[in-house]
Design an enzyme around this catalytic site. Structure first.
Site, short mmCIF file in Angstrom:
data_model
loop_
_atom_site.label_atom_id
_atom_site.label_comp_id
_atom_site.label_asym_id
_atom_site.label_seq_id
_atom_site.Cartn_x
_atom_site.Cartn_y
_atom_site.Cartn_z
NE ARG A 3 -8.28 7.30 -1.94
CZ ARG A 3 -8.12 6.46 -0.91
NH1 ARG A 3 -8.50 5.21 -1.03
NH2 ARG A 3 -7.60 6.88 0.23
CG HIS A 10 -3.13 9.29 1.50
ND1 HIS A 10 -4.23 10.14 1.53
CD2 HIS A 10 -3.59 8.08 1.96
CE1 HIS A 10 -5.28 9.46 1.96
NE2 HIS A 10 -4.92 8.22 2.24
CD GLN A 69 -3.28 7.34 6.60
OE1 GLN A 69 -4.30 6.99 6.02
NE2 GLN A 69 -3.08 7.10 7.90
CG ASP A 91 1.10 1.84 2.32
OD1 ASP A 91 0.09 1.16 2.58
OD2 ASP A 91 1.14 2.68 1.40
CB CYS A 110 -1.90 4.52 5.86
SG CYS A 110 -1.49 3.52 4.40
NE ARG A 158 -7.21 9.60 6.78
CZ ARG A 158 -7.39 8.99 5.60
NH1 ARG A 158 -6.86 7.81 5.39
NH2 ARG A 158 -8.03 9.60 4.61
N1 CP Z 1 -5.62 4.85 4.57
C1 CP Z 1 -6.57 5.08 3.64
O1 CP Z 1 -6.56 6.09 2.95
O2 CP Z 1 -7.55 4.13 3.58
P1 CP Z 1 -8.70 4.03 2.48
O3 CP Z 1 -8.05 3.59 1.20
O4 CP Z 1 -9.62 2.98 3.04
O5 CP Z 1 -9.36 5.36 2.34
N1 NVA Z 2 -0.07 3.27 -0.91
C1 NVA Z 2 -1.45 2.85 -0.82
C2 NVA Z 2 -2.16 3.65 0.24
C3 NVA Z 2 -3.60 3.28 0.45
C4 NVA Z 2 -4.27 4.15 1.47
C5 NVA Z 2 -2.10 3.02 -2.17
O1 NVA Z 2 -1.84 4.03 -2.84
O2 NVA Z 2 -2.87 2.15 -2.56
#
Ligand code: CP
Ligand code: NVA
Length: 321
Positions: free
Chosen positions: A108, A135, A138, A230, A270, A297
């Site tokens: 990430r 992502h 997701q 989101d 998500c 997930r």
């Molecule tokens: N939806 C998602 O990726 O959640 P986290 O940020 O908790 O991993």
């Molecule tokens: N759009 C959000 C998604 C988190 C899972 C972010 O990037 O923070």
């Protein structure tokens, strides 16, 4: 089924409908075997993963760690304070070193480009755990959730209400490949990336579906099967909070907006969720599939890890998509 062994999963743009379908089929199969069949399935015995997190995570980290443990593998979680990456060591050197220890990397990161550099120099698969642009894992969970709920994806319309961010970008790379339509409502100035929109239009053309961009949430939600949103403030955008809250006024998914969609429409998010973007009434309603979506997930990342490591033949029949 199409083999995806050894591939990187940096964006669903690089995966065909058959490949995504195979991953979803494997996820459904593992869920069936392990959750409902109580089977012990040690498909990743002896495999090790490096899980790099430059940002916080609840779902991505816990689903991957517990999922890999269930499959017999082991993970090492590396947050920014654990690893030299970004401070003392380059992305390239990190990728090469981790390739000698581990069987795959899940990362990430802030920038999609960092994933690309990592994947280019690693000799093991790299899976995106989210970047500024995408992502992908997701959206696999979201598609599995919709497939379970509706039994098929073909011809369904997804309405997006909110920011033109990493989550909608990933929907745009995958949904048209399953014959789904996308109605995307964002405030002016928060549209999805132009280049991604063009690629998505190309997929839509190929699969005879539509991708519509609008600034009107009501237009997007009209007769939709699924409404998705989101957070308005993604990780790393905290300084833009005040401006964003202003720009997104009128974009909260509430019961009124939901009532414009089809009778049987459902709601996805998500997570993590903030109350600005969706009212409690919708978020906590029967139409909200968010907890199932979060659970999925785990089954989908287990499928990804399994299929990138070995050719796996699902035992249960292939779902219709
Ligand atoms: N939806 C998602 O990726 O959640 P986290 O940020 O908790 O991993
Ligand atoms: N759009 C959000 C998604 C988190 C899972 C972010 O990037 O923070």
């Amino acid at each position: 089924f199409p083999s995806v062994v050894g591939k990187d999963l940096l964006t669903l743009r690089d995966f065909t409908s058959d490949e995504i379908g195979y991953l979803l089929w494997t996820a459904a199969d593992l869920k069936q075997r392990i959750k409902y069949g109580n089977e012990t399935v040690r498909l990743l015995e002896g495999k090790s993963a490096a899980l790099i997190f430059q940002k916080r995570s609840t779902r991505t980290r816990v689903s991957t760690e517990t999922g890999l443990a269930l499959l017999g593998g082991h993970s090492v979680v590396l947050t920014e304070s654990d690893i030299h990456l970004g401070v003392n060591e380059s992305t390239i050197d990190t990728a090469k070193v981790l390739s000698g220890f581990c069987d795959f990397i899940l990362a990430r990161v802030y920038e999609q480009n960092d994933l690309e550099v990592m994947a280019e120099h690693a000799t093991i698969p790299v899976i995106s755990g989210l970047s500024d642009m995408f992502h992908p894992i997701q959206i696999l969970a979201d598609l599995l959730t919709l497939q379970e709920h509706f039994d098929s994806l073909q011809g369904r319309t997804i309405a997006w209400v909110g920011d033109g961010n990493n989550i909608i970008h990933s929907f745009m790379m995958a949904a048209p490949k399953f014959g789904m339509h996308l109605n995307i409502a964002t405030p002016k100035g928060y549209e999805p990336d132009n280049e991604i929109s063009k690629v998505s239009q190309g997929f839509a053309h190929e699969h005879k579906t539509t991708v519509n961009l609008t600034t009107d949430p009501r237009e997007a939600c009209s007769k939709a099967d699924v409404i998705v949103t989101d957070t308005w403030i993604s990780m790393g955008q905290e300084e833009e909070k005040a401006a964003r809250l202003k720009s997104f006024a009128g974009f909260q998914v509430d019961a009124k907006l939901m009532s414009l969609a089809k009778e049987e429409a459902v709601f996805l998010h998500c997570l993590p969720r903030k109350p600005e973007e969706v009212s409690d009434e919708v978020f906590l309603s029967d139409k909200s599939l968010v907890w199932l979506e979060a659970e999925n997930r785990k089954w989908t990342i287990m499928a990804v890890m399994t299929c990138l490591m070995n050719d796996y033949t699902p035992i249960s029949p292939m779902p219709t998509f």
